[in-house]
Design an enzyme around this catalytic site. Structure first.
Site, PDB file in Angstrom:
ATOM      1  N   LYS A   1     -51.351 -85.985  30.840  1.00 46.10           N
ATOM      2  CA  LYS A   1     -50.854 -86.900  29.817  1.00 46.10           C
ATOM      3  C   LYS A   1     -50.584 -88.296  30.353  1.00 46.10           C
ATOM      4  O   LYS A   1     -50.525 -89.255  29.581  1.00 46.10           O
ATOM      5  CB  LYS A   1     -49.593 -86.331  29.163  1.00 46.10           C
ATOM      6  CG  LYS A   1     -49.742 -84.924  28.611  1.00 46.10           C
ATOM      7  CD  LYS A   1     -50.866 -84.797  27.588  1.00 46.10           C
ATOM      8  CE  LYS A   1     -50.938 -83.386  27.035  1.00 46.10           C
ATOM      9  NZ  LYS A   1     -52.010 -83.211  26.041  1.00 46.10           N
TER      10      LYS A   1
ATOM     11  N   TYR B   1     -50.260 -69.617  21.514  1.00 43.35           N
ATOM     12  CA  TYR B   1     -49.849 -70.714  22.399  1.00 43.35           C
ATOM     13  C   TYR B   1     -48.649 -70.292  23.241  1.00 43.35           C
ATOM     14  O   TYR B   1     -47.669 -69.738  22.729  1.00 43.35           O
ATOM     15  CB  TYR B   1     -49.489 -71.944  21.563  1.00 43.35           C
ATOM     16  CG  TYR B   1     -48.910 -73.068  22.388  1.00 43.35           C
ATOM     17  CD1 TYR B   1     -49.751 -73.962  23.051  1.00 43.35           C
ATOM     18  CD2 TYR B   1     -47.540 -73.215  22.514  1.00 43.35           C
ATOM     19  CE1 TYR B   1     -49.222 -74.981  23.832  1.00 43.35           C
ATOM     20  CE2 TYR B   1     -46.998 -74.230  23.291  1.00 43.35           C
ATOM     21  CZ  TYR B   1     -47.848 -75.115  23.956  1.00 43.35           C
ATOM     22  OH  TYR B   1     -47.326 -76.118  24.729  1.00 43.35           O
TER      23      TYR B   1
ATOM     24  N   TYR C   1     -51.693 -73.726  29.936  1.00 38.40           N
ATOM     25  CA  TYR C   1     -52.980 -74.426  29.845  1.00 38.40           C
ATOM     26  C   TYR C   1     -53.944 -74.038  30.962  1.00 38.40           C
ATOM     27  O   TYR C   1     -54.977 -73.422  30.733  1.00 38.40           O
ATOM     28  CB  TYR C   1     -52.752 -75.944  29.870  1.00 38.40           C
ATOM     29  CG  TYR C   1     -52.094 -76.472  28.626  1.00 38.40           C
ATOM     30  CD1 TYR C   1     -52.858 -76.849  27.511  1.00 38.40           C
ATOM     31  CD2 TYR C   1     -50.718 -76.582  28.533  1.00 38.40           C
ATOM     32  CE1 TYR C   1     -52.263 -77.322  26.364  1.00 38.40           C
ATOM     33  CE2 TYR C   1     -50.112 -77.049  27.387  1.00 38.40           C
ATOM     34  CZ  TYR C   1     -50.880 -77.420  26.301  1.00 38.40           C
ATOM     35  OH  TYR C   1     -50.286 -77.879  25.165  1.00 38.40           O
TER      36      TYR C   1
END
Length: 340
Positions: free
Chosen positions: A53, A266, A292
Site C-alpha cells: 500500500k 477473507y 494475502y
C-alpha cells in the site's frame, strides 16, 4: 532513500524505500521441483512496517495534500494492512488519520482484536471507529467525513485498499521499476503471481505492464471475491488507471484471476496457507501473512504441483507484505509448536 519530498510533476510524495529487492528463492524452487521462483519484496517498502500500500499512498497522500486535507480516512477489516500503512503515511505527512474498521472475520482468537495491525494503528496515533461485521463501511466513512467537515476539518477519503486509479498509479511505476531491475540482472519472468483483493495492485500492474512493455502474465490469486467479480474489477480499474496515466487506447486490459484458494472467506486461512507460510519460513527465512501472501503462495504452489508452471519457466512472486498480521493469528501454529 525515503524522504517527505514532493514530486510535483507526478503528484507523488516519497514515503517508502525503492526499488524494493528482487531476489531468487533457490531452496523453495528446489523443494517444489518446478520453475525458478523469485520474489519481489514489497514487504520491504519501509513505511510503517512495509507493504504494497505504500506505493499507492505515495500518490493518494499527494492528492490529499494538494486538496488541503488535514485528516485522511480509510476503511477495512480490523487487521487491515492498508489501514496500518495509511495511518503511518498520515503520521509521516503531518496529517491526522481516522480508521473505520469492521470485525469482518469471524471465529478468531482474542489476539485478532488487539494485536498485529490493531496494535500498530494505535501506535501511529490513528483514531478508530469500530463496527460489527456486515456494516457498510463506505457509508460509515462518509458519515464520519461529514461530521468532520461540520467541525471545520478538511477530510480526504482514501478508498478501501487504496484501490482507485490514483492509487493504482503506484503499481504502474512498480512495473517500470521491475523492468529496470530485470534488465540489470538479465532476467525475465513468464508469470507474476500476487494476492488480489480490492484489485488496485493487480490493476496497476496490468496497466503498468502495458505502459512499460512487460510481457509476463499477471496472475491474481483472489483472497476473497469470486473470479468473475474480481476479474471485472481489475479490468475496469486498469482501464481507468491507463486513462489517468495518459493512455487513451480504450482497450480493456485482460485480467487473470484464480479464486480457488479463498477458502471460507477473507481473512480465513486454510491448511494450504499454513503449509505455504511454514514452507517459506523454513526454507527461505521469508515471512508471509495469513490473509494475502499466504493464499497467493498457496496458489503458486498448487499451480506448480498441477504442472501449469514447469522447470522451463521463471516465475515472480510479488510479496505484498502483511506479516504484522501473523501476531493476530497465533492459534495457527499452536498445535505445530506443541508437537515439536
Amino acid at each position: 532513500m525515503s524522504s517527505m519530498t514532493s514530486d510535483k510533476s507526478a503528484n507523488r510524495v516519497s514515503l517508502g524505500f525503492f526499488p524494493t529487492p528482487l531476489e531468487p528463492l533457490p531452496r523453495l524452487s528446489a523443494m517444489l521441483g518446478g520453475p525458478e521462483i523469485w520474489v519481489k519484496r514489497d514487504d520491504c517498502t519501509g513505511l510503517g512496517g512495509g507493504g504494497n500500500k505504500t506505493r499507492k499512498l505515495e500518490y493518494l497522500i499527494a492528492d490529499a495534500l494538494s486538496q488541503g486535507a488535514d485528516i485522511v480516512l480509510t476503511a477495512g477489516a480490523l487487521q487491515s494492512n492498508h489501514a496500518r500503512q495509511t495511518a503511518a503515511a498520515a503520521a509521516k505527512s503531518g496529517l491526522d488519520c481516522a480508521l473505520i474498521l469492521a470485525a469482518a472475520v469471524p471465529s478468531r482468537s482474542p489476539a485478532y482484536a488487539t494485536s498485529g495491525n490493531m496494535l500498530l494503528d494505535r501506535i501511529f496515533g490513528a483514531s478508530m471507529h469500530l463496527f460489527a461485521a456486515g456494516t457498510d463501511l463506505v457509508t460509515e466513512m462518509l458519515a464520519v467525513a461529514d461530521d468532520l467537515t461540520r467541525q471545520g476539518r478538511r477530510p480526504y477519503i482514501v478508498p478501501v485498499g487504496g484501490s482507485n486509479a490514483v492509487g493504482a498509479l503506484g503499481y504502474c511505476e512498480a512495473m517500470r521499476e521491475l523492468k529496470t531491475q530485470c534488465a540489470s540482472l538479465s532476467v525475465s519472468f513468464d508469470r507474476i503471481v500476487l494476492g488480489t483483493g480490492s484489485a488496485g495492485t493487480q490493476a496497476g500492474m496490468v496497466a503498468g505492464a502495458k505502459l512499460h512493455d512487460v510481457a509476463a502474465d499477471i496472475l491474481g490469486i483472489s483472497v476473497s471475491g469470486n473470479e468473475a467479480e474480481v476479474t471485472e474489477k481489475v479490468a475496469l480499474l486498469a482501464t481507468e488507471t491507463l486513462a489517468l496515466a495518459g493512455d487513451d487506447s480504450k482497450l480493456v486490459p485482460q485480467a487473470v484471476v484464480d479464486d480457488r484458494f479463498v477458502g471460507a472467506g477473507y481473512g480465513q486461512p486454510t491448511e494450504a496457507v499454513v503449509e505455504a507460510l511454514t514452507m517459506c519460513a523454513r526454507l527461505e527465512g521469508l515471512l508471509l501473512d495469513p490473509v494475502y501472501t499466504g493464499k497467493a503462495m498457496a496458489g503458486l504452489i498448487d499451480h506448480i504441483r498441477r504442472g501449469s508452471l514447469s522447470s522451463a519457466n521463471r516465475v515472480l512472486f510479488w510479496h505484498t507484505g502483511g506479516a504484522q498480521g501473523l501476531f493476530a493469528y497465533p492459534e495457527l501454529f499452536a498445535i505445530d509448536a506443541a508437537r515439536k
